[in-house]
Design a protein around this motif. Structure first.
Motif, PDB file in Angstrom:
ATOM      1  N   ASN A   1     115.732  36.214  43.853  1.00 25.26           N
ATOM      2  CA  ASN A   1     115.697  36.724  45.216  1.00 25.26           C
ATOM      3  C   ASN A   1     116.107  38.185  45.330  1.00 25.26           C
ATOM      4  O   ASN A   1     116.008  38.762  46.396  1.00 25.26           O
TER       5      ASN A   1
ATOM      6  N   LYS B   1     115.882  42.080  45.246  1.00 33.83           N
ATOM      7  CA  LYS B   1     114.800  43.055  45.374  1.00 33.83           C
ATOM      8  C   LYS B   1     114.827  43.977  44.161  1.00 33.83           C
ATOM      9  O   LYS B   1     115.849  44.557  43.832  1.00 33.83           O
TER      10      LYS B   1
ATOM     11  N   LYS C   1     100.278  46.233  45.634  1.00 26.82           N
ATOM     12  CA  LYS C   1     100.726  45.746  46.948  1.00 26.82           C
ATOM     13  C   LYS C   1     100.600  44.228  47.121  1.00 26.82           C
ATOM     14  O   LYS C   1     101.540  43.613  47.625  1.00 26.82           O
ATOM     15  N   PRO C   2      99.512  43.596  46.703  1.00 25.33           N
ATOM     16  CA  PRO C   2      99.437  42.138  46.874  1.00 25.33           C
ATOM     17  C   PRO C   2     100.488  41.366  46.068  1.00 25.33           C
ATOM     18  O   PRO C   2     100.802  40.227  46.390  1.00 25.33           O
ATOM     19  N   TRP C   3     101.038  41.983  45.045  1.00 28.23           N
ATOM     20  CA  TRP C   3     102.025  41.323  44.190  1.00 28.23           C
ATOM     21  C   TRP C   3     103.449  41.471  44.724  1.00 28.23           C
ATOM     22  O   TRP C   3     104.355  40.765  44.278  1.00 28.23           O
ATOM     23  N   GLN C   4     103.659  42.381  45.665  1.00 30.76           N
ATOM     24  CA  GLN C   4     105.011  42.680  46.138  1.00 30.76           C
ATOM     25  C   GLN C   4     105.726  41.481  46.757  1.00 30.76           C
ATOM     26  O   GLN C   4     106.896  41.258  46.477  1.00 30.76           O
ATOM     27  N   ASN C   5     105.067  40.725  47.590  1.00 35.58           N
ATOM     28  CA  ASN C   5     105.724  39.573  48.212  1.00 35.58           C
ATOM     29  C   ASN C   5     106.028  38.490  47.192  1.00 35.58           C
ATOM     30  O   ASN C   5     107.088  37.869  47.245  1.00 35.58           O
ATOM     31  N   LYS C   6     105.111  38.266  46.281  1.00 37.57           N
ATOM     32  CA  LYS C   6     105.315  37.212  45.291  1.00 37.57           C
ATOM     33  C   LYS C   6     106.523  37.498  44.404  1.00 37.57           C
ATOM     34  O   LYS C   6     107.298  36.603  44.089  1.00 37.57           O
ATOM     35  N   TYR C   7     106.685  38.758  43.992  1.00 40.98           N
ATOM     36  CA  TYR C   7     107.749  39.097  43.054  1.00 40.98           C
ATOM     37  C   TYR C   7     108.874  39.919  43.679  1.00 40.98           C
ATOM     38  O   TYR C   7     109.791  40.326  42.978  1.00 40.98           O
ATOM     39  N   ASN C   8     108.810  40.159  44.980  1.00 42.56           N
ATOM     40  CA  ASN C   8     109.903  40.775  45.728  1.00 42.56           C
ATOM     41  C   ASN C   8     110.358  42.107  45.123  1.00 42.56           C
ATOM     42  O   ASN C   8     111.497  42.271  44.705  1.00 42.56           O
TER      43      ASN C   8
ATOM     44  N   THR D   1     109.965  46.638  45.320  1.00 43.92           N
ATOM     45  CA  THR D   1     109.523  47.841  46.004  1.00 43.92           C
ATOM     46  C   THR D   1     108.782  48.705  44.988  1.00 43.92           C
ATOM     47  O   THR D   1     108.907  48.500  43.775  1.00 43.92           O
TER      48      THR D   1
END
Length: 84
Positions: free
Chosen positions: A3, A5, A27-34, A36
């Motif tokens: 969890n 960042k 960008k599409p991977w940012q939410n999956k792997y949390n 910046t």
């Protein structure tokens, strides 16, 4: 999944089309792997320019290089394998 960042760096330079493509592909991977995305312009540091000029864009997390020139999804997955 972890969890915390994380921050990935793209070593880049101004007006680099491949650098923009790598950023957009991440960008599409940012939410999956949390994580910046930190853009580091190598042209403001002669040491970075010397080290990375021929290899941009270069994606890294800290001292660990992930891939260069284009986002290699398999390399990104390998990098985050412990977070799955």
């Amino acid at each position: 999944m972890n969890n915390a960042k994380r921050a990935l760096q793209i070593y880049s330079r101004k007006d680099c089309c491949l650098c923009h493509e790598m950023r957009d592909a991440l960008k599409p991977w940012q939410n999956k792997y949390n994580f910046t995305i930190e853009i580091i312009d190598i042209e403001h540091d002669s040491k970075l320019t010397e080290q990375f000029a021929a290899r941009i864009p270069l994606l890294a997390e800290g001292d660990k290089e992930i891939c260069q020139y284009h986002l290699e999804e398999q390399m990104l997955l390998e990098h985050f394998k412990d977070d799955i």
